[in-house]
Scaffold this motif. Sequence first.
Motif, PDB file in Angstrom:
ATOM      1  N   SER A  82      49.572  50.254  44.993  1.00 49.63           N
ATOM      2  CA  SER A  82      49.419  49.032  44.200  1.00 49.63           C
ATOM      3  C   SER A  82      50.762  48.545  43.678  1.00 49.63           C
ATOM      4  O   SER A  82      51.010  47.342  43.573  1.00 49.63           O
ATOM      5  CB  SER A  82      48.477  49.274  43.023  1.00 49.63           C
ATOM      6  N   ASP A 124      44.256  44.712  48.102  1.00 47.03           N
ATOM      7  CA  ASP A 124      44.466  46.033  47.509  1.00 47.03           C
ATOM      8  C   ASP A 124      43.106  46.692  47.276  1.00 47.03           C
ATOM      9  O   ASP A 124      42.414  46.382  46.325  1.00 47.03           O
ATOM     10  CB  ASP A 124      45.222  45.894  46.179  1.00 47.03           C
ATOM     11  N   GLU A 125      42.757  47.584  48.161  1.00 47.28           N
ATOM     12  CA  GLU A 125      41.471  48.266  48.111  1.00 47.28           C
ATOM     13  C   GLU A 125      40.353  47.301  47.757  1.00 47.28           C
ATOM     14  O   GLU A 125      39.729  47.414  46.718  1.00 47.28           O
ATOM     15  CB  GLU A 125      41.530  49.413  47.095  1.00 47.28           C
ATOM     16  N   GLN A 180      43.025  45.044  43.360  1.00 45.44           N
ATOM     17  CA  GLN A 180      42.200  46.224  43.228  1.00 45.44           C
ATOM     18  C   GLN A 180      41.321  46.017  41.992  1.00 45.44           C
ATOM     19  O   GLN A 180      41.760  45.488  40.985  1.00 45.44           O
ATOM     20  CB  GLN A 180      43.113  47.433  43.018  1.00 45.44           C
TER      21      GLN A 180
HETATM   22 MG   LIG Z   1      46.119  51.112  43.375  1.00 44.32          MG
END
Ligand SMILES: [Mg+2]
Lengths: 304, 349, 337
Positions: free
Chosen positions: C50, C179-180, C98
Amino acid sequence: MTDLAAPRLSARHLARQRRLASYRRTWRAFRRHRSGVAGLAILLVFVLVALAAPLLASSDGLDVTLANGPVLGAPSSHYWLGTDDNGRSVLTLLIWGSRISLLVGLSATVISMVIGTLMGLVSGYFGGWIGRITFRVTEWMLVIPFLPLAIGLATVLGPGLFNIIIVIGVTSWPSTALLIRSQTLSIKERAYVERAEAIGGGRWHQMGRHVLPNVMPMVFANTTLTVAGAILTETTLSFLGLGDPTRTSWGSMLDSAYQVGAITTGSWWFVIPPGICVVLVVLAFTLIGQALEEVLNPRLRARR
Amino acid sequence: MSLVADPGLVADSEEPGARSRGRGYGSYVVAKVLGSVGSLLFMLLVNFFLFRVLPGNAAQTLGRGRLNTPAQVAAFNKAYGLNHSVLDQFWIFLKSTAHGDLGLSVKYRLPVSQLIVDRLWPTLLLVGVSTILSTLIGVYLGIRGAWNRGSVFDKVSTGTSLTLYAMPEWWLGLMLIAGLGVGFAFVPGLFPTGGLHSPDIVDTNSVHGILDTIWHLTLPVITLTLAYLAEYSLIMRSSLLDELGEDYLQTARAKGLRDVVVRNRHAVRNALLPTTTVIALNIGFVVSGAITIETVFSIPGLGQLSTEAISTPDFAVLQGTFLVASAGVIGANLIANLIYGWLDPRVRT
Amino acid sequence: MSDASLLAIRDLHVTYATGDGPLPAVRGVDLTVERGQIVGVAGESGCGKSTLASTILRLQPSNATVSGTVLFDGRDVLTMRWGELRAVRWAGASIVFQGALHSLNPVHRIGDQISEPLRIHNPSLADRASRQRVGELLDQVGLDPQRARSYPHQLSGGQKQRVMIAMALACDPELVVADEPTTALDVMVQAQVLNVLSTLVRERGVGMMMISHDLSVLADLCDRITVMYAGRVVEEGPARRIFVEPLHPYSAALSAAFPRVGDPAARFAPSGLPGDPPQPWLLPGGCTFAPRCPRAAEVCLPAEPPLTSYGEERSAACVRIGEPDAPSVEPASGHVS
Ligand SMILES: [Mg+2]
Ligand SMILES: Nc1ncnc2c1ncn2[C@@H]1O[C@H](COP(=O)(O)OP(=O)(O)OP(=O)(O)O)[C@@H](O)[C@H]1O
């Protein structure tokens, strides 16, 4: 025999060590807050003065009949902070006043903490009508304006040191109760309390064993903030003439200063020092409380 | 047209979580109003116990100074229903309160309700103006402090706020009277030390009279503004700091918004919401300030009325002012809560 | 070549200043995304994924110091002026953050949040046009255009995630960083969201950087994969090959970690890998992976192995590649299949 005792002892020993380590960690984190440390230093000075009052100034100096200074005399080499309307040394009054202010602040806080913690634990931990009623009462108490209530109660009970402690104690608990309630609610969700419930420990037992120790840190941080409020209230009630007339506190000093017209005559030495003492002590407690809150509350800490 | 021909995706919008989870503003309003009614009843109960049950002999406390003969006491007991059971007494108390009968003042020999009506305006004026000023300035200071956390401005503003917060507001008033009212050394007094009007004003509604009142209210308003401002700036600062850690601000920044826009459109707007409720809860604190400030500045309002009642003691007046103050706080709280609910979509929808 | 790339990160270092001293989160990362390419970044929690993503738009927190270059379309994001940077943000590259559950402002309507970047980057856009565009975007991610009037709390987790994707595509960016995008979602919804995202990206031919714990997911979606460990790249190469025949023992462990349905915790624990990733402020000397590595030997201890090329566009940072299995320095408790 010794075989049996040894592991038990070491388990308890371990627990104690863990607790000590956590205290040390808290202290280390606290020390990083410069404002908190400053508050602690100020507070220590005042506590020392209050404890050593008889050594610093003879209690004879409080007796109106023995006073022989000038009426509202300005500061001099003999009376460092001047004299009051009865010819007593303001410095002596200030030193002895710290005792009453701190005593009332701390005792009232104890009462308020006991009520607040109990109400908060009960309303947070118990579901059903007990929890609901205690929560409602707390909410209702919270909106009742504090000073009019305290004035009413103090007038009904009559002046006196003990009464003023009671008045402040029984009127200042609701915010503590709400805080403890929200803490209890979040702790209740955690696994070990559920486990204890599954094992079948009594509710009070669980509360004493699992919930109370976990809310204690927050109670402690909140206590210091409550003391600050209690000292302010004592000062205000004494200023309004609801304090103990036989004892000198900073509030009662300000009351008599106001009554004898120290403001209009420009006798600043009778008005400024007690006020500054109040501000310093209240500020000290507030700073300590804020620092503790930030150390003990992970959410606040993450923000730094 | 959907690019994704996945039936699961389209069906997904019908899932239970998709519908509004809020209870709607209507039921929110009902709940808040009911809560306030509950507070009101609880307050009346406290009031009743405080002044009639706790002192033991209500005839003594409520009628002190007036009741000299046993016959008078008996008549008083009858008039106030004190010979009834506690429950009946509470009922009678509720009824007379609802009718605006708050008893007689021992000191003024006047109905308490009339005294309160006479004294209401100065208090409302003082509290209203100071609350508006302190909210505006306090919120501004809080925003600036939190946004530039750790800056010189933040440190000075937080330090000042904490000090003001630790100060009894009436002591601050005394200091201002001594400094700006009485004057010191060769500095003359700039403002009156108390009262609401100069003695030579004939018509208080003339332009001259109004200016005179403003001149008299300057110091008390400054005092109260400083006292409240401390609290509001600290609250605003901490709730904005809470918001600043939130992820959605990162999103706003990533979108290419200017910092000022991120602050005003996203962070501040959201931080104002919790601040509203905390400010509402602090209205009781506002009342306390009014009581002591009116006393110190000799302003003929409700606060002075109640502190003057302490020494007599004039219980009917204390009871009446307590009632009015509590009702005012409960009402203001309700309004603040309704505004909050209306501003926050999580409650409104 | 790097000048022509859409995104070229070179020798990026990010260090956080914390109460306990400096914390190196990213240590010398190189990464390239070409136009129309999907690049996966894999690695365990805390390895700096991240952090890497946030520097692409210079969004790193104020306690971070950054060095190196992040070239977007040949211009260095880290040194460009604020006005230029704001123009790149969202219109050039956008991020699906995320934890999208908290990435939407709770008190603004979904539609307003999606149209916000449209209006900033195109101030002359008419109200009707922007409303229509929001409707299109919502439709594309499989949401009813009526949803524009909803507030975030009225949506489910998967719907919020899709709103984030719609928002990321709003200004037709050249690069999308995800991000994820699917953590915190259940497996069904996860597949749907990934499907939406990759379809849209492929159709528009934009570049994408996709971050995940899960090598198997990346292997399906991406063209190339970068595997990170403790703030460094340990392996880089074509997606399928990294998954099927990993060079680095850490990639091997990740690819062996098949997700178990319904157990989010087990999903991310590389199977057979003993211990936890090292704390960034307490990195072991030599190869940082050695303490957990089943193939660790004496040669791993003196220095951190550099990223070395192993033919046909593959590289890895391990000195033991190609060597026969020697007895380990420390007998590792688990074993990689
Ligand atoms: Mg992360
Ligand atoms: N603002 C910050 N201040 C200090 N340290 C930070 C900060 N943000 C992240 N870190 C640390 O930097 C390291 C890398 O964090 P990062 O969020 O980039 O990891 P990640 O690979 O995204 O992990 P995850 O898979 O859990 O999201 C972690 O050790 C984390 O604790």
